[in-house]
Design a protein around this motif. Structure first.
Motif, PDB file in Angstrom:
ATOM      1  N   ALA A   5      -3.058   1.646  -5.769  1.00 13.45           N
ATOM      2  CA  ALA A   5      -2.911   2.407  -7.066  1.00 13.45           C
ATOM      3  C   ALA A   5      -3.862   4.000  -6.795  1.00 13.45           C
ATOM      4  O   ALA A   5      -3.783   4.602  -7.158  1.00 13.45           O
ATOM      5  CB  ALA A   5      -2.798   2.034  -8.102  1.00 13.45           C
ATOM      6  N   PHE A   6      -4.832   3.867  -6.327  1.00 20.52           N
ATOM      7  CA  PHE A   6      -5.896   4.287  -6.237  1.00 20.52           C
ATOM      8  C   PHE A   6      -5.543   5.544  -5.354  1.00 20.52           C
ATOM      9  O   PHE A   6      -5.785   6.689  -5.008  1.00 20.52           O
ATOM     10  CB  PHE A   6      -7.146   4.156  -6.206  1.00 20.52           C
ATOM     11  CG  PHE A   6      -7.640   5.440  -5.952  1.00 20.52           C
ATOM     12  CD1 PHE A   6      -9.064   5.641  -6.887  1.00 20.52           C
ATOM     13  CD2 PHE A   6      -8.848   5.908  -4.783  1.00 20.52           C
ATOM     14  CE1 PHE A   6      -9.854   6.472  -6.944  1.00 20.52           C
ATOM     15  CE2 PHE A   6      -9.759   6.268  -4.664  1.00 20.52           C
ATOM     16  CZ  PHE A   6      -9.921   7.106  -5.402  1.00 20.52           C
ATOM     17  N   TRP A   7      -5.564   5.340  -4.204  1.00 18.05           N
ATOM     18  CA  TRP A   7      -5.140   6.067  -2.910  1.00 18.05           C
ATOM     19  C   TRP A   7      -3.339   6.601  -3.536  1.00 18.05           C
ATOM     20  O   TRP A   7      -3.436   8.235  -2.626  1.00 18.05           O
ATOM     21  CB  TRP A   7      -5.123   5.026  -1.839  1.00 18.05           C
ATOM     22  CG  TRP A   7      -6.745   5.053  -1.030  1.00 18.05           C
ATOM     23  CD1 TRP A   7      -7.069   3.584  -1.081  1.00 18.05           C
ATOM     24  CD2 TRP A   7      -7.534   5.731  -1.257  1.00 18.05           C
ATOM     25  NE1 TRP A   7      -8.330   3.941  -0.870  1.00 18.05           N
ATOM     26  CE2 TRP A   7      -8.436   5.220  -0.793  1.00 18.05           C
ATOM     27  CE3 TRP A   7      -7.215   7.268  -1.112  1.00 18.05           C
ATOM     28  CZ2 TRP A   7      -9.624   5.666  -0.091  1.00 18.05           C
ATOM     29  CZ3 TRP A   7      -8.635   7.918  -0.586  1.00 18.05           C
ATOM     30  CH2 TRP A   7      -9.852   7.107  -0.397  1.00 18.05           C
ATOM     31  N   SER A   8      -2.768   5.735  -3.891  1.00 19.85           N
ATOM     32  CA  SER A   8      -1.666   6.600  -3.849  1.00 19.85           C
ATOM     33  C   SER A   8      -0.761   8.012  -5.267  1.00 19.85           C
ATOM     34  O   SER A   8      -0.366   8.581  -4.713  1.00 19.85           O
ATOM     35  CB  SER A   8      -0.278   5.672  -4.394  1.00 19.85           C
ATOM     36  OG  SER A   8      -0.497   4.802  -5.522  1.00 19.85           O
ATOM     37  N   ASN A   9      -2.449   7.567  -5.961  1.00 19.68           N
ATOM     38  CA  ASN A   9      -2.355   8.544  -6.596  1.00 19.68           C
ATOM     39  C   ASN A   9      -3.194  10.099  -6.400  1.00 19.68           C
ATOM     40  O   ASN A   9      -3.691  11.107  -6.438  1.00 19.68           O
ATOM     41  CB  ASN A   9      -3.168   8.006  -8.063  1.00 19.68           C
ATOM     42  CG  ASN A   9      -1.943   7.229  -9.256  1.00 19.68           C
ATOM     43  OD1 ASN A   9      -1.467   8.525  -9.591  1.00 19.68           O
ATOM     44  ND2 ASN A   9      -2.350   5.964  -9.021  1.00 19.68           N
ATOM     45  N   ALA A  35       4.059   6.556  -1.117  1.00 21.76           N
ATOM     46  CA  ALA A  35       3.700   5.773  -2.799  1.00 21.76           C
ATOM     47  C   ALA A  35       3.058   7.265  -3.546  1.00 21.76           C
ATOM     48  O   ALA A  35       3.961   7.519  -5.070  1.00 21.76           O
ATOM     49  CB  ALA A  35       3.348   4.786  -3.336  1.00 21.76           C
ATOM     50  N   GLY A  36       2.127   7.591  -2.927  1.00 19.21           N
ATOM     51  CA  GLY A  36       2.206   8.962  -3.601  1.00 19.21           C
ATOM     52  C   GLY A  36       3.243  10.475  -3.696  1.00 19.21           C
ATOM     53  O   GLY A  36       2.732  11.114  -4.207  1.00 19.21           O
ATOM     54  N   GLY A  37       4.239   9.988  -3.313  1.00 15.85           N
ATOM     55  CA  GLY A  37       5.403  10.840  -3.200  1.00 15.85           C
ATOM     56  C   GLY A  37       6.522  10.457  -4.724  1.00 15.85           C
ATOM     57  O   GLY A  37       7.279  11.629  -4.849  1.00 15.85           O
TER      58      GLY A  37
END
Length: 276
Positions: free
Chosen positions: A33-37, A211-213
């Motif tokens: 979640a951290f890296w995707s955000n 996932a950040g997309g």
């Protein structure tokens, strides 16, 4: 146009959430979640800048505040959701969160003055069993008492939808920046408090960045609520579990059970009725 954008929101959420789910198979969910955000924050700055250059924007403190509050609500929803799944309650958490996400913004829109024709009402009624059938699973460990996790997740995501809908149309896409800043900060606090290492295997890190997309889903949602009523846009945007089910079939060759096929069919019917 609004329903088309909302449907696109569901597609984006489904595809990028699926990528995040693949990443969590080999890494802790909060690190993912951290890296995707973080990736989402970089993309949000890029999107806001391009939108500003193309169409212009006048953002207010209120717009930025709604974006930040929506980001915190989104992370809260994720925490409740994955806490429930960690306790082995997917069969309860997933459908309850999906139904809550569909209905709370819809009721909020109705109570704040939105009115809908008969066919969209029928579409909303159809959407509830559609979501349930699409994500529900049958296990012997089902405990309805754990539905509180699904309710918490659904309320968090609902507040995100409602908060983003309060942003003025003149704000452009700058609201996405504080939205993602708040998400990164919230995820960072969770990682710090739980002492979770941020290092990820290369494949998981790539999937987390992918996932950040999901910020594209926030983009299309913001556009959708500028064209149509919050209630109907939120319901149409919440049908992303159908996309996840399709992705699971395409990537993992998972044969969907009969009730999931029924859920996918009902999702299409619900979306069609809302569009009408």
């Amino acid at each position: 146009m609004a329903v088309l954008l909302a449907a696109l929101t569901s597609v984006f959420y489904g595809v990028f959430d699926f990528a995040g789910g693949m990443a969590t198979r080999r890494a802790h969910v909060f690190a993912v979640a951290f890296w995707s955000n973080v990736m989402g924050l970089l993309l949000s700055v890029l999107i806001a800048s391009i939108y500003h250059l193309m169409f212009g924007a006048t953002v207010t403190v209120s717009d930025l505040a709604w974006g930040a509050l929506s980001g915190v609500a989104a992370v809260a929803g994720v925490v409740f959701y994955y806490e429930g799944l960690a306790k082995g309650q997917m069969a309860v958490v997933a459908p309850v969160s999906a139904i809550t996400l569909a209905l709370v913004p819809f009721l909020f829109g109705y109570l704040t003055g939105e009115r809908y024709a008969l066919l969209p009402w029928i579409g909303v009624v159809v959407a509830a069993p559609a979501l349930w059938l699409t994500v529900a699973t049958a296990t012997r460990q089902d405990r309805p008492g754990k539905a509180v996790y699904g309710l918490g997740a659904g309320l968090g995501f609902s507040l995100m939808f409602i908060g983003l809908a309060q942003v003025s149309g003149e704000a452009g896409m700058w609201t996405l920046v504080p939205f993602k800043c708040a998400s990164v900060a919230s995820a960072g606090v969770l990682v710090r408090v739980r002492q979770i290492p941020l290092g990820l295997p290369r494949k998981s890190l790539f999937l987390a960045f992918a996932a950040g997309g999901s910020v594209l889903a926030n983009l299309t949602y913001l556009l959708a609520v500028r064209f149509g009523p919050l209630g109907l846009v939120a319901v149409a945007s919440s049908l992303y579990p159908a996309v996840v089910a399709v992705m699971a079939f395409l990537v993992y060759k998972e044969k969907p059970p009969p009730q999931r096929i029924g859920g996918l069919f009902l999702s299409l019917v619900a979306l069609s009725l809302i569009a009408l």
